[in-house]
Design a protein around this motif. Structure first.
Motif, PDB file in Angstrom:
ATOM      1  N   UNK A  56       0.814  -1.213   0.000  1.00 39.74           N
ATOM      2  CA  UNK A  56       0.000   0.000   0.000  1.00 39.74           C
ATOM      3  C   UNK A  56       0.846   1.260   0.000  1.00 39.74           C
ATOM      4  N   UNK A  57       2.013   1.225   0.617  1.00 46.67           N
ATOM      5  CA  UNK A  57       2.858   2.415   0.710  1.00 46.67           C
ATOM      6  C   UNK A  57       3.780   2.594  -0.499  1.00 46.67           C
ATOM      7  N   UNK A  58       3.761   1.660  -1.423  1.00 43.11           N
ATOM      8  CA  UNK A  58       4.649   1.752  -2.592  1.00 43.11           C
ATOM      9  C   UNK A  58       4.184   2.854  -3.537  1.00 43.11           C
ATOM     10  N   UNK A  59       5.158   3.558  -4.104  1.00 41.42           N
ATOM     11  CA  UNK A  59       4.887   4.575  -5.120  1.00 41.42           C
ATOM     12  C   UNK A  59       5.393   4.117  -6.476  1.00 41.42           C
ATOM     13  N   UNK A  60       6.032   2.955  -6.509  1.00 39.91           N
ATOM     14  CA  UNK A  60       6.557   2.398  -7.748  1.00 39.91           C
ATOM     15  C   UNK A  60       7.420   1.198  -7.446  1.00 39.91           C
ATOM     16  N   UNK A  61       7.842   0.532  -8.514  1.00 42.92           N
ATOM     17  CA  UNK A  61       8.727  -0.618  -8.336  1.00 42.92           C
ATOM     18  C   UNK A  61       9.723  -0.697  -9.468  1.00 42.92           C
ATOM     19  N   UNK A  62      10.842  -1.283  -9.157  1.00 42.16           N
ATOM     20  CA  UNK A  62      11.916  -1.516 -10.116  1.00 42.16           C
ATOM     21  C   UNK A  62      12.047  -3.016 -10.271  1.00 42.16           C
ATOM     22  N   UNK A  63      12.084  -3.491 -11.512  1.00 43.96           N
ATOM     23  CA  UNK A  63      12.316  -4.916 -11.740  1.00 43.96           C
ATOM     24  C   UNK A  63      13.574  -5.071 -12.582  1.00 43.96           C
ATOM     25  N   UNK A  64      14.378  -6.068 -12.233  1.00 46.28           N
ATOM     26  CA  UNK A  64      15.627  -6.312 -12.938  1.00 46.28           C
ATOM     27  C   UNK A  64      15.967  -7.796 -12.900  1.00 46.28           C
ATOM     28  N   UNK A  65      16.547  -8.316 -13.973  1.00 48.03           N
ATOM     29  CA  UNK A  65      17.011  -9.703 -13.952  1.00 48.03           C
ATOM     30  C   UNK A  65      18.352  -9.858 -13.231  1.00 48.03           C
ATOM     31  N   UNK A  66      18.941  -8.748 -12.787  1.00 52.89           N
ATOM     32  CA  UNK A  66      20.227  -8.776 -12.086  1.00 52.89           C
ATOM     33  C   UNK A  66      19.990  -9.155 -10.621  1.00 52.89           C
TER      34      UNK A  66
END
Length: 86
Positions: A56-66
């Motif tokens: 709920x507190x997230x403003x975004x996310x980063x996804x990476x295969x690293x």
């Protein structure tokens, strides 16, 4: 994001995202959930077919295969983004 892809790029940021699914993704991803100040709320490795919790507190996310970045970042760290290709 990475749905239906067989190759990967360094990472993708999704502003406003609070959860992620891994349906049709063929490889594991490190997912980093960020608050509005780009502080890490949580980070986890998700595998094909999994669904993340809803933050709920997230403003975004980063996804990476690293996946190696898991060891280099911790909850409450702040990330800084820089544009590429400029």
């Amino acid at each position: 994001g990475y749905m239906f892809e067989t190759s990967s790029c360094p990472g993708r940021y999704f502003p406003g995202a609070r959860c992620i699914h891994m349906f049709f993704v063929r490889f594991p991803l490190l997912v980093i959930f960020l608050d509005r100040d780009n502080r890490i709320i949580d980070r986890r490795i998700l595998y094909p077919g999994q669904v993340s919790p809803y933050y709920f507190k997230a403003a975004g996310l980063l996804e990476t295969p690293n996946l190696g970045l898991m060891e280099k970042c911790t909850v409450r760290d702040t990330l800084e983004f820089q544009p590429i290709g400029e």
